[in-house]
Design an enzyme around this catalytic site. Structure first.
Site, mmCIF file in Angstrom:
data_model
loop_
_atom_site.group_PDB
_atom_site.id
_atom_site.type_symbol
_atom_site.label_atom_id
_atom_site.label_comp_id
_atom_site.label_asym_id
_atom_site.label_seq_id
_atom_site.Cartn_x
_atom_site.Cartn_y
_atom_site.Cartn_z
ATOM 1 N N ASP A 108 0.852 -1.170 0.000
ATOM 2 C CA ASP A 108 0.000 0.000 0.000
ATOM 3 C C ASP A 108 0.896 1.230 0.000
ATOM 4 O OD1 ASP A 108 -2.418 1.407 0.101
ATOM 5 O OD2 ASP A 108 -2.360 1.513 2.286
ATOM 6 N N ASP A 135 -0.242 5.014 1.053
ATOM 7 C CA ASP A 135 -0.462 5.899 2.198
ATOM 8 C C ASP A 135 -0.440 5.105 3.505
ATOM 9 O OD1 ASP A 135 -0.816 8.338 0.748
ATOM 10 O OD2 ASP A 135 -2.760 7.570 0.099
ATOM 11 N N LYS A 137 -9.806 -2.630 -3.092
ATOM 12 C CA LYS A 137 -9.713 -3.223 -1.758
ATOM 13 C C LYS A 137 -10.948 -2.883 -0.934
ATOM 14 C CE LYS A 137 -5.950 -0.914 -0.907
ATOM 15 N NZ LYS A 137 -4.769 -0.353 -0.180
ATOM 16 N N ASP A 161 -1.414 -1.063 5.976
ATOM 17 C CA ASP A 161 -1.599 -0.465 7.302
ATOM 18 C C ASP A 161 -3.011 -0.624 7.818
ATOM 19 O OD1 ASP A 161 -2.669 1.428 5.395
ATOM 20 O OD2 ASP A 161 -2.632 2.943 6.981
#
Length: 271
Positions: free
Chosen positions: A12, A14, A188, A213
């Site tokens: 990912d 961010d 996602k 995250d």
């Protein structure tokens, strides 16, 4: 999977590599590690606003070198999904009515679709900062007339300097309420996003790790796609929140600097 046979990486963006346009500790070094070892990798994002070229430039401004061909967005995944829905023997050109920005329209054009407001095969809704009542009304009417409803990602809100703003999931709920039709969501946490990324790389899930995250998107989708999953603590998740979910990542780390092979780099980045 024990994590020792990883030959491909998905990550990912961010909360893993950057936070508020600032590169996180170890991110630049990890990207260089993958490049030097010639390991296939992709940087993933549910954001469908920007093209891969745009995102590559934004990351470069943050000090991260990620070529555009190493970026995989929900827009690219959506365009790939749509292209696979067209019967190759029909010689037909697919058509879409699109609510979205350049990242989505460019990807759909590149996949061979035409944009139209007249009897489209699909209504595709992506992220945009300029949702209009007129466009949403048009989407409702086209779906009621038989167009299939596709959503790039399910995120209900997005960030802005002033606070949260409605995003694709919120707009989709409005359209669903008006039509009674739920969209097919490509991004996602649908593992379709990750499978399309694996296909793009020609990689196998059993040899691929996913770094994210968020438990409710990155980790669950990576798990369902059969990948080794790594949760970082530099984004939205906390160690306490992990217990809220009925599944666990394969590994939990404080930051991507823990994935560096050089111990000196790891020590410097963790300070």
């Amino acid at each position: 999977m024990n994590g020792e046979n990883i030959e491909c990486w998905l990550t990912d963006m961010d909360g893993v590599l950057v936070r508020e346009q600032e590169a996180l500790p170890g991110a630049a070094e990890l990207l260089e590690q993958w490049r030097s070892k010639d390991l296939p990798y992709l940087v993933l994002t549910n954001n469908s606003i920007f093209t891969a070229r745009d995102l590559s430039a934004r990351l470069r401004n943050s000090g991260l070198v990620v070529p555009e061909e190493r970026i995989w967005t929900s827009a690219l995944a959506t365009a790939t999904f749509l292209a696979n829905q067209i019967d190759p023997e029909s010689n037909a050109q697919g058509s879409c009515y699109v609510i979205g920005e350049a990242g989505l329209t460019t990807a759909i054009h590149a996949a061979g679709f035409i944009m139209t407001e007249t009897n489209p095969d699909y209504v595709v809704v992506g992220e945009t900062r300029n949702y209009s009542f007129e466009a949403i009304t048009k989407a409702v009417r086209l779906i009621n007339d038989g167009a299939r409803f596709i959503l790039t990602n399910p995120d209900a809100t997005g960030p802005s300097p002033e606070g949260v703003i409605p995003a694709t999931g919120a707009i989709a709920s409005l359209i669903t309420k008006a039509t009674g039709r739920k969209p097919y969501v490509v991004g996602k946490p649908n593992p379709m996003m990750f499978r399309s990324a694996l296909n793009h790389l020609g990689a196998h899930s059993m040899e691929t790790a996913m770094i994210g995250d968020r438990m409710d998107t990155d980790i669950v989708a990576g798990m369902e796609a059969g990948m080794h999953t790594i949760l970082v603590m530099t984004g939205l998740s906390s160690r306490a929140s992990i217990a809220d979910f009925p599944f666990r990542p394969n590994r939990i780390i404080d930051g991507v600097y823990e994935l560096l092979e050089d111990p000196l780099d790891r020590d410097e980045d963790s300070q």
